[in-house]
Design a protein around this motif. Structure first.
Motif, short mmCIF file in Angstrom:
data_model
loop_
_atom_site.label_atom_id
_atom_site.label_comp_id
_atom_site.label_asym_id
_atom_site.label_seq_id
_atom_site.Cartn_x
_atom_site.Cartn_y
_atom_site.Cartn_z
N PRO A 147 41.75 40.58 83.59
CA PRO A 147 40.73 39.54 83.85
C PRO A 147 39.33 40.05 83.57
O PRO A 147 39.00 41.19 83.91
CB PRO A 147 40.93 39.22 85.34
CG PRO A 147 42.35 39.58 85.62
CD PRO A 147 42.64 40.78 84.76
N SER A 148 38.51 39.22 82.93
CA SER A 148 37.15 39.64 82.58
C SER A 148 36.24 39.70 83.78
O SER A 148 35.15 40.26 83.71
CB SER A 148 36.56 38.69 81.53
OG SER A 148 36.54 37.36 82.02
N GLU A 149 36.65 39.10 84.89
CA GLU A 149 35.93 39.24 86.15
C GLU A 149 36.88 39.85 87.16
O GLU A 149 38.08 39.55 87.16
CB GLU A 149 35.44 37.88 86.66
CG GLU A 149 34.31 37.30 85.82
CD GLU A 149 33.75 36.04 86.43
OE1 GLU A 149 34.15 35.70 87.57
OE2 GLU A 149 32.92 35.39 85.78
N PRO A 150 36.38 40.75 88.03
CA PRO A 150 37.26 41.43 88.97
C PRO A 150 37.85 40.48 90.00
O PRO A 150 37.25 39.47 90.35
CB PRO A 150 36.35 42.46 89.65
CG PRO A 150 34.97 41.88 89.52
CD PRO A 150 34.96 41.15 88.20
N ASP A 168 34.10 28.32 72.95
CA ASP A 168 33.85 29.65 73.51
C ASP A 168 33.98 29.65 75.03
O ASP A 168 34.50 30.61 75.62
CB ASP A 168 32.46 30.14 73.11
CG ASP A 168 32.36 30.44 71.61
OD1 ASP A 168 33.43 30.57 70.97
OD2 ASP A 168 31.23 30.54 71.10
N LYS A 169 33.52 28.59 75.67
CA LYS A 169 33.59 28.51 77.13
C LYS A 169 35.04 28.43 77.60
O LYS A 169 35.43 29.08 78.59
CB LYS A 169 32.81 27.31 77.65
CG LYS A 169 32.76 27.23 79.18
CD LYS A 169 31.93 26.07 79.66
CE LYS A 169 31.81 26.10 81.19
NZ LYS A 169 33.11 26.13 81.89
N MET A 170 35.86 27.66 76.89
CA MET A 170 37.26 27.53 77.28
C MET A 170 37.97 28.89 77.17
O MET A 170 38.76 29.28 78.03
CB MET A 170 37.97 26.50 76.40
CG MET A 170 37.49 25.08 76.62
SD MET A 170 38.36 23.89 75.57
CE MET A 170 40.00 23.92 76.30
N GLN A 210 38.97 34.90 92.83
CA GLN A 210 38.02 35.30 91.80
C GLN A 210 36.72 35.71 92.48
O GLN A 210 36.24 35.05 93.39
CB GLN A 210 37.74 34.12 90.87
CG GLN A 210 38.95 33.63 90.11
CD GLN A 210 39.24 34.52 88.92
OE1 GLN A 210 38.34 35.14 88.39
NE2 GLN A 210 40.49 34.59 88.54
N SER A 211 36.16 36.82 92.05
CA SER A 211 34.88 37.26 92.60
C SER A 211 33.76 36.44 91.97
O SER A 211 33.73 36.22 90.78
CB SER A 211 34.67 38.74 92.29
OG SER A 211 33.37 39.12 92.65
N THR A 270 38.75 34.98 82.26
CA THR A 270 38.46 35.36 83.65
C THR A 270 39.73 35.32 84.51
O THR A 270 39.81 35.99 85.53
CB THR A 270 37.42 34.42 84.29
OG1 THR A 270 37.94 33.09 84.37
CG2 THR A 270 36.13 34.43 83.51
N LYS A 271 40.72 34.55 84.06
CA LYS A 271 41.98 34.43 84.80
C LYS A 271 43.08 35.34 84.26
O LYS A 271 44.22 35.29 84.71
CB LYS A 271 42.47 32.97 84.77
CG LYS A 271 41.51 31.98 85.42
CD LYS A 271 42.05 30.57 85.34
CE LYS A 271 41.09 29.58 86.00
NZ LYS A 271 41.62 28.19 85.96
N GLY A 272 42.73 36.15 83.26
CA GLY A 272 43.73 37.08 82.73
C GLY A 272 44.56 36.50 81.60
O GLY A 272 45.67 36.99 81.33
N ILE A 273 44.04 35.47 80.92
CA ILE A 273 44.73 34.86 79.78
C ILE A 273 43.83 34.99 78.55
O ILE A 273 42.72 34.46 78.53
CB ILE A 273 45.05 33.37 80.02
CG1 ILE A 273 45.86 33.19 81.31
CG2 ILE A 273 45.76 32.77 78.82
CD1 ILE A 273 47.24 33.78 81.27
#
Length: 395
Positions: free
Chosen positions: A348-351, A321-323, A370-371, A329-332
């Motif tokens: 991306p899951s983070e802005p 799950d972490k991977m 990455q923010s 977060t990187k848009g993949i």
């Protein structure tokens, strides 16, 4: 005229200082006397240069005649530039006429107009190093052309994801229909008419497209309305196609998919969202751009997929799950399709936060990072856009 301002509401000296040489404060110069050190040309009125407004009238009359169809430009040029242009063109020829005036809103950065003078712009070449040109075009027509458009990474990511969804849907349709259609073509069977749902879908798409584009080019409505419903129809029909059904019903569904795909293609073509490349090639390009933004290669992503697969085999679901989350977060995005794991670009899951970096007084570049804050943190804007230059055209 264009701006709807009344003469009695204009106050001399409010915008620029009144020139004492004017006979009336509302006068504007067709020829400006040269100041010391300025470039100049000889004229019956002495050395000088053309006034600011005369250039457009002169070029229009020379190349398009005094009558042409469309005159465009930035919304800030309505007053006084275009109104002065109308006045001097009409004075030169009483037949002077423009059928349509179209003024575009500005691409802004923090609600400030982009311009070379401010150095807060981002070139198209820089944008397309990281995002597909079709994603940029989708972003630009996602707002009405007369509305201001605030340029941000999050909006570009949304447009990139929208383009991927469109082309993946069209590719899925092609992959599913082609082999079935080939088999029926060889049997030379009569092609049935499309189903009622497809007819309604096509009718709604065509009516909305004609209506909204005829009403001052309402492109945002097209992107979010019947076009999305047509793509949803394709995906729903593709699921139905996988089920067992009578041969004639299957042929009807195939024909319905082909007709809807064709109409979607027509709309995309007019909007400039088709490509000379195949659907598969565009998808490949979009994936390459996503890898570039993520700072990864495809081999690295495939290696991470293998590691995640092994983690799942070992029942190490926390690591798995972490991977998956780290890549998101990187848009993949990793997607489990049967026993296979595939990847595709995603938002991306983070802005992402953009920082303007000035170097040696040149135009700024943008560095994205990455923010480290929460997803709900406000996404900073990145500069982008162009000057509100005039545009003249004729049909």
């Amino acid at each position: 005229m264009l701006s709807g301002q009344r003469l009695e509401h204009n106050r001399a000296g409010e915008r620029v200082a009144v020139d004492s040489r004017k006979r009336h404060p509302a006068d504007f110069a067709l020829w400006k006397a040269a100041k010391p050190g300025e470039p100049s040309w000889d004229s019956p009125w002495g050395p000088g240069r053309p006034g600011w407004h005369i250039e457009c009238s002169a070029m229009s009359a020379c190349y398009l005649t005094h009558k042409f169809d469309i005159h465009g430009g930035g919304i800030d040029l309505i007053f006084p530039h275009h109104e002065n242009e109308i006045a001097q063109s009409w004075a030169a020829d009483h037949e002077s006429h423009v059928s349509y005036w179209m003024h575009n809103g500005h691409v802004t950065n923090n609600n400030e107009k982009m311009s070379k003078s401010l150095g807060n712009f981002f070139t198209i070449r820089q944008i397309t190093e990281r995002y597909h040109p079709l994603a940029l075009r989708h972003f630009l027509i996602s707002a009405h052309y007369r509305s201001p458009l605030n340029y941000s990474i999050s909006q570009l990511e949304n447009s990139s994801d929208a383009i991927y969804y469109i082309f993946q849907t069209l590719q899925d349709c092609k992959d599913a229909v082609s082999p079935l259609l080939q088999g029926e073509t060889e049997k030379n069977e009569k092609v049935p008419q499309i189903n009622e749902a497809a007819k309604e879908c096509i009718k709604k798409l065509n009516v909305e497209f004609q209506t909204k584009m005829s009403d001052d080019l309402q492109t945002p409505v097209i992107l979010t309305g019947a076009l999305q419903e047509a793509l949803k129809f394709v995906n729903t029909s593709l699921k139905m196609l996988k089920k067992k059904m009578q041969k004639r019903a299957q042929l009807q569904l195939i024909q319905s998919l082909l007709e809807v795909e064709k109409e979607v293609g027509k709309v995309l073509d007019v909007l400039g969202l088709l490509s000379s490349k195949s659907y598969a090639e565009v998808l490949h390009q979009l994936k390459d751009k996503a890898l570039n933004r993520a700072g990864l290669t495809e081999d690295e992503v495939l290696h991470l997929i293998e590691e995640r697969t092994q983690a799942r085999i070992n029942k190490d679901f926390a690591k798995s799950d972490k991977m998956r989350a780290d890549l998101a977060t990187k848009g993949i995005a990793l997607m489990d399709v049967g026993n296979e794991i595939i990847w595709r670009p995603c938002i991306p899951s983070e802005p992402l936060v953009a920082e303007v970096v000035h170097r040696d007084q040149r135009a700024p570049t943008v560095e994205e990072k990455q923010s480290s804050s929460s997803v709900n943190q406000k996404v900073d804007e990145i500069p982008g856009g162009r000057e509100g230059n005039d545009l003249h055209t004729t049909t």
